[in-house]
Design an enzyme around this catalytic site. Sequence first.
Site, PDB file in Angstrom:
ATOM      1  NE  ARG A 178      -3.108  -1.635   3.032  1.00 43.31           N
ATOM      2  CZ  ARG A 178      -2.822  -1.472   4.302  1.00 43.31           C
ATOM      3  NH1 ARG A 178      -2.558  -0.304   4.796  1.00 43.31           N
ATOM      4  NH2 ARG A 178      -2.780  -2.518   5.095  1.00 43.31           N
ATOM      5  NE  ARG A 182       2.994   8.800  -6.280  1.00 38.76           N
ATOM      6  CZ  ARG A 182       2.148   9.551  -5.610  1.00 38.76           C
ATOM      7  NH1 ARG A 182       2.465  10.789  -5.316  1.00 38.76           N
ATOM      8  NH2 ARG A 182       0.993   9.081  -5.244  1.00 38.76           N
ATOM      9  NE  ARG A 256      -1.571   0.216  16.194  1.00 43.56           N
ATOM     10  CZ  ARG A 256      -0.830   0.246  17.294  1.00 43.56           C
ATOM     11  NH1 ARG A 256      -0.796  -0.801  18.105  1.00 43.56           N
ATOM     12  NH2 ARG A 256      -0.121   1.308  17.595  1.00 43.56           N
ATOM     13  NE  ARG A 287      -1.754  10.916  10.202  1.00 41.77           N
ATOM     14  CZ  ARG A 287      -2.685  10.543   9.323  1.00 41.77           C
ATOM     15  NH1 ARG A 287      -2.511  10.794   8.043  1.00 41.77           N
ATOM     16  NH2 ARG A 287      -3.779   9.945   9.730  1.00 41.77           N
ATOM     17  CD  GLU A 311      -3.062  10.390  13.278  1.00 37.99           C
ATOM     18  OE1 GLU A 311      -3.680  11.229  12.616  1.00 37.99           O
ATOM     19  OE2 GLU A 311      -2.616   9.341  12.778  1.00 37.99           O
ATOM     20  CE1 TYR A 358      -8.874   3.711   6.690  1.00 38.84           C
ATOM     21  CE2 TYR A 358      -8.600   3.397   4.327  1.00 38.84           C
ATOM     22  CZ  TYR A 358      -8.743   4.225   5.420  1.00 38.84           C
ATOM     23  OH  TYR A 358      -8.790   5.584   5.229  1.00 38.84           O
ATOM     24  CG  ASP A 360      -9.845   5.662   1.369  1.00 32.55           C
ATOM     25  OD1 ASP A 360      -9.540   6.092   2.491  1.00 32.55           O
ATOM     26  OD2 ASP A 360      -9.006   5.453   0.464  1.00 32.55           O
TER      27      ASP A 360
HETATM   28  C1  LIG Z   1      -8.167   8.158  11.246  1.00 36.25           C
HETATM   29  C2  LIG Z   1      -8.939   7.882  10.002  1.00 36.25           C
HETATM   30  C3  LIG Z   1      -8.741   8.716   8.900  1.00 36.25           C
HETATM   31  C4  LIG Z   1      -9.441   8.476   7.729  1.00 36.25           C
HETATM   32  N1  LIG Z   1      -9.204   9.293   6.665  1.00 36.25           N
HETATM   33  C5  LIG Z   1      -9.873   9.084   5.525  1.00 36.25           C
HETATM   34  C6  LIG Z   1      -9.628   9.913   4.395  1.00 36.25           C
HETATM   35  O1  LIG Z   1      -8.810  10.827   4.420  1.00 36.25           O
HETATM   36  N2  LIG Z   1     -10.321   9.657   3.253  1.00 36.25           N
HETATM   37  C7  LIG Z   1     -11.244   8.635   3.174  1.00 36.25           C
HETATM   38  O2  LIG Z   1     -11.856   8.455   2.116  1.00 36.25           O
HETATM   39  N3  LIG Z   1     -11.497   7.833   4.242  1.00 36.25           N
HETATM   40  C8  LIG Z   1     -10.846   8.038   5.405  1.00 36.25           C
HETATM   41  N4  LIG Z   1     -11.091   7.236   6.491  1.00 36.25           N
HETATM   42  C9  LIG Z   1     -12.113   6.160   6.384  1.00 36.25           C
HETATM   43  C10 LIG Z   1     -13.531   6.625   6.774  1.00 36.25           C
HETATM   44  O3  LIG Z   1     -13.534   7.064   8.110  1.00 36.25           O
HETATM   45  C11 LIG Z   1     -14.483   5.423   6.600  1.00 36.25           C
HETATM   46  O4  LIG Z   1     -14.564   5.061   5.251  1.00 36.25           O
HETATM   47  C12 LIG Z   1     -15.916   5.704   7.061  1.00 36.25           C
HETATM   48  O5  LIG Z   1     -15.991   6.291   8.312  1.00 36.25           O
HETATM   49  C13 LIG Z   1     -16.673   4.389   7.116  1.00 36.25           C
HETATM   50  O6  LIG Z   1     -18.037   4.635   7.401  1.00 36.25           O
HETATM   51  P1  LIG Z   1     -18.870   3.554   8.211  1.00 36.25           P
HETATM   52  O7  LIG Z   1     -20.270   4.050   8.229  1.00 36.25           O
HETATM   53  O8  LIG Z   1     -18.616   2.201   7.693  1.00 36.25           O
HETATM   54  O9  LIG Z   1     -18.224   3.556   9.689  1.00 36.25           O
HETATM   55  P2  LIG Z   1     -18.224   4.633  10.823  1.00 36.25           P
HETATM   56  O10 LIG Z   1     -17.979   5.996  10.290  1.00 36.25           O
HETATM   57  O11 LIG Z   1     -17.323   4.144  11.886  1.00 36.25           O
HETATM   58  O12 LIG Z   1     -19.726   4.592  11.386  1.00 36.25           O
HETATM   59  C14 LIG Z   1     -20.219   3.510  12.141  1.00 36.25           C
HETATM   60  C15 LIG Z   1     -21.189   4.087  13.154  1.00 36.25           C
HETATM   61  O13 LIG Z   1     -21.859   3.018  13.826  1.00 36.25           O
HETATM   62  C16 LIG Z   1     -22.031   3.381  15.168  1.00 36.25           C
HETATM   63  N5  LIG Z   1     -22.228   2.174  15.962  1.00 36.25           N
HETATM   64  C17 LIG Z   1     -21.329   1.164  16.167  1.00 36.25           C
HETATM   65  N6  LIG Z   1     -21.862   0.229  16.991  1.00 36.25           N
HETATM   66  C18 LIG Z   1     -23.124   0.643  17.292  1.00 36.25           C
HETATM   67  C19 LIG Z   1     -24.157   0.101  18.098  1.00 36.25           C
HETATM   68  N7  LIG Z   1     -24.000  -1.023  18.792  1.00 36.25           N
HETATM   69  N8  LIG Z   1     -25.335   0.782  18.196  1.00 36.25           N
HETATM   70  C20 LIG Z   1     -25.498   1.962  17.534  1.00 36.25           C
HETATM   71  N9  LIG Z   1     -24.530   2.527  16.757  1.00 36.25           N
HETATM   72  C21 LIG Z   1     -23.369   1.882  16.636  1.00 36.25           C
HETATM   73  C22 LIG Z   1     -20.743   4.113  15.508  1.00 36.25           C
HETATM   74  O14 LIG Z   1     -20.899   4.925  16.643  1.00 36.25           O
HETATM   75  C23 LIG Z   1     -20.503   4.906  14.231  1.00 36.25           C
HETATM   76  O15 LIG Z   1     -21.083   6.183  14.301  1.00 36.25           O
HETATM   77  C24 LIG Z   1     -10.374   7.407   7.650  1.00 36.25           C
HETATM   78  C25 LIG Z   1     -10.550   6.579   8.755  1.00 36.25           C
HETATM   79  C26 LIG Z   1      -9.847   6.801   9.916  1.00 36.25           C
HETATM   80  C27 LIG Z   1     -10.031   5.862  11.073  1.00 36.25           C
END
Ligand SMILES: Cc1cc2nc3c(=O)[nH]c(=O)nc-3n(C[C@H](O)[C@H](O)[C@H](O)COP(=O)(O)OP(=O)(O)OC[C@H]3O[C@@H](n4cnc5c(N)ncnc54)[C@H](O)[C@@H]3O)c2cc1C
Length: 396
Positions: A178, A182, A256, A287, A311, A358, A360
Amino acid sequence: MNLEGVKYLVVGSGFFGAVIAERIANIMNEKVLVIEKRGHIGGNCHSIDDKETGIHYHLYGTHIFHTSNKRVWEYINKFTEFNGYFHQVLTRHNGKVYQMPVNLETINSFYNVDLKPFEVEEFLRKEIEKENIKEPANFEEKAISMMGRPLYEAFIKGYTLKQWQKDPKDMPDSILKRLPFRTNYNESYYYSRWQGIPVDGYGEIFRKMLKHPNIEVQLNTDFFQIRDKVDPETMIIYSGPIDQFFDYKYGKLEYRTLRFEMEVHNVEDYQGTSVMNYADVEIPYTRIHEPRHLHPERTDYPKDKTLIIKEYSMLDDGTNPYYPINDERNQNLILKYRDEVSTLKNVKISGRLGEYRYFDMHDTINHALELFDKISKNNLSNKTTPSLSNGNGRRN
Ligand SMILES: Cc1cc2nc3c(=O)[nH]c(=O)nc-3n(C[C@H](O)[C@H](O)[C@H](O)COP(=O)(O)OP(=O)(O)OC[C@H]3O[C@@H](n4cnc5c(N)ncnc54)[C@H](O)[C@@H]3O)c2cc1C
């Protein structure tokens, strides 16, 4: 909470849950109940204004939207405009700033040379040959056989140690696939057709998505507190942790996580960019984010102060699962849980926590749109075909 007669229950209001709920409400014209255990919608993409500086920031780490998927791009643009922000990452090593991922500028600056793109391979070959690695067996050997030891030790080793708290010699070489490397001057972090930051922030996208007469959102509501009361005929679309859904019957999946420290500094611009990596192991954080740079179009930010966010990376204790750990133990566990999912009736489990992958944001949205296609197709055929169900209402 009255759960009687709820046809669609969405667990989690991150991009996965929000897209599904919005599509069911808008396109299928059906009612949806969204429950969210946190006190806000938007999952890990949530964003707000910092009270002291007024600078908009992302609560769970900087999120850059980028995609080459036309369907996703057209979908997200229904809810926001993007500001044209272009993501670039820099890294500090030994008191000097370099471009990341490693590119020709990084190499020339690090070695103080003036290589042309077609000279890089030969130049690095001499470094790589010094190590005599025939078949790379781990992360460290793979990195060295790509770029030589000096670049590896300067830019990769310390950062990896801090991020994973593991010696790169004990990590699989697959993780390195990943890492872009370049031999030209391309400094863009992504090869995506579109990228940017939503002009009004991510928080506003979620408010727009979930503001619909067919959608009810219940915050501070944990699925596991109400699970017993859910009607067996309700379709559950669950985006929480997959192992928790099955009461951790095979064991806990590991993640993590990150810890953030916010600081306000009395200067207009602290580091000149939105994300600066810290490559050296002596610096405890990985970071520093400076969110004002995510919105170059905003002219109302203060001139006398700025917000920075340090961070730190660590193992999750179950509070904030961020990055899946793709080692053998966790891979074996996730396969067992995925087998269980296929036996469930009326339950869809996905999103980054549901898949233990993971994703995006654009991947998450794409998965949600694809799942919606299936749900709406089934809904349509159920409306046109007499039901063959045995009516026992069992969920599994
Ligand atoms: C540090 C970090 C940086 C990132 N940076 C980027 C970026 O620059 N660009 C990019 O494209 N993507 C990025 N991502 C990825 C992005 O955050 C995810 O793609 C996105 O959040 C996934 O959405 P999701 O709905 O699957 O999960 P989440 O956003 O985690 O949403 C899941 C939700 O479910 C809720 N939940 C869990 N269990 C329960 C329960 N039992 N009852 C009720 N609610 C519950 C949680 O509280 C949460 O709100 C990053 C991720 C991280 C961790």
